[in-house]
Design an enzyme around this catalytic site. Sequence first.
Site, PDB file in Angstrom:
ATOM      1  N   ALA A 161       0.702  -1.099   0.050  1.00  0.00           N
ATOM      2  CA  ALA A 161      -0.139  -0.134   0.134  1.00  0.00           C
ATOM      3  C   ALA A 161       0.866   1.268  -0.102  1.00  0.00           C
ATOM      4  O   ALA A 161       0.405   2.393   0.055  1.00  0.00           O
ATOM      5  CB  ALA A 161      -0.768   0.105   1.163  1.00  0.00           C
ATOM      6  N   HIS A 189      -0.137   7.247   4.264  1.00  0.00           N
ATOM      7  CA  HIS A 189       1.444   6.981   4.755  1.00  0.00           C
ATOM      8  C   HIS A 189       2.346   7.992   4.261  1.00  0.00           C
ATOM      9  O   HIS A 189       1.988   8.575   3.387  1.00  0.00           O
ATOM     10  CB  HIS A 189       1.681   5.660   4.071  1.00  0.00           C
ATOM     11  CG  HIS A 189       0.782   4.449   4.360  1.00  0.00           C
ATOM     12  ND1 HIS A 189       1.151   3.479   5.403  1.00  0.00           N
ATOM     13  CD2 HIS A 189      -0.223   3.879   3.618  1.00  0.00           C
ATOM     14  CE1 HIS A 189       0.076   2.768   5.570  1.00  0.00           C
ATOM     15  NE2 HIS A 189      -0.651   2.921   4.765  1.00  0.00           N
ATOM     16  N   ASN A 200       1.886  -4.311   8.303  1.00  0.00           N
ATOM     17  CA  ASN A 200       2.636  -4.812   7.092  1.00  0.00           C
ATOM     18  C   ASN A 200       3.303  -3.632   6.478  1.00  0.00           C
ATOM     19  O   ASN A 200       4.490  -4.019   6.025  1.00  0.00           O
ATOM     20  CB  ASN A 200       1.751  -5.437   6.323  1.00  0.00           C
ATOM     21  CG  ASN A 200       1.070  -6.599   6.825  1.00  0.00           C
ATOM     22  OD1 ASN A 200       1.787  -7.386   7.409  1.00  0.00           O
ATOM     23  ND2 ASN A 200      -0.301  -7.022   6.905  1.00  0.00           N
TER      24      ASN A 200
END
EC number: 1.4.1.21
Length: 268
Positions: free
Chosen positions: A125, A221, A191
Amino acid sequence: MRHLRVALIGWGAISRRVVALLSERMRRDIVIVAVAVRDIEAPRDGLPEGALLITRPEELGNIDCDIVIEAAGRCSIESWGTVALTEGCDFVISSTSAFRDDALRDRLTALAEERDCQIIVPPGAIGGIDALAAAAVLPLDSVEHLIVKPPAAWRGTPAEASIDLDAIDKVTTFFSGSARQAADLFPQNANVAAISAMAGVGFERTRVTMVADPYATRNGHRIVASGAFGKLDVTIENEPLATNPKSSELTALSLIRLLENRVSPLVR
């Protein structure tokens, strides 16, 4: 035409999205030959045509397969990875937080070397992982990873013990620590922290901050790194998977890119 024979470990949101995308893109050169599930009798929609349902890692030995993709949680990494690598299949892991266990990572890496195959960690991601890994060829001074998600994405995690996810009305930080600590406490959500840790300065030196934002609509993020190469600052906001707010659409898309690159004459 090159063909790639794929086994999927798990039939959750990520695997279902990968299969749907392959169908939409009419990728007949990428064939799902097996799907590993816990209960073979449970009803399921959308399974790829012709795929064999399996429940035990040993069944991989009876399948002609090129690559095995794990999308079933980190408890599946050791058993399925061991058999996949022993059979000479490349092994792709989505539950990268499992590799906060150095001994497990070393065992599987040694097995991959012995059997002349690879363990592949996709970027999942987050963006900029290729640049971060390249930067790590020279000394890196620091890597920080900020994870910002809506409160709903943190349900069912230790965040619930720190803050009232239903009541927060402002941006709230509930975790700050190493990538190893993040991977231990938040196996589904961290993760990505494991990915940035392995690409950069490792689990102990990578600093992770987790935030619940009641005004956020996407999973965010930000990775900031500095070192001999210069400075990297990458920000990304992902749409969550419709069927699982803990995961991002880009996680499935990164697997599609990985598979398509395996059969393409031009890798990008």
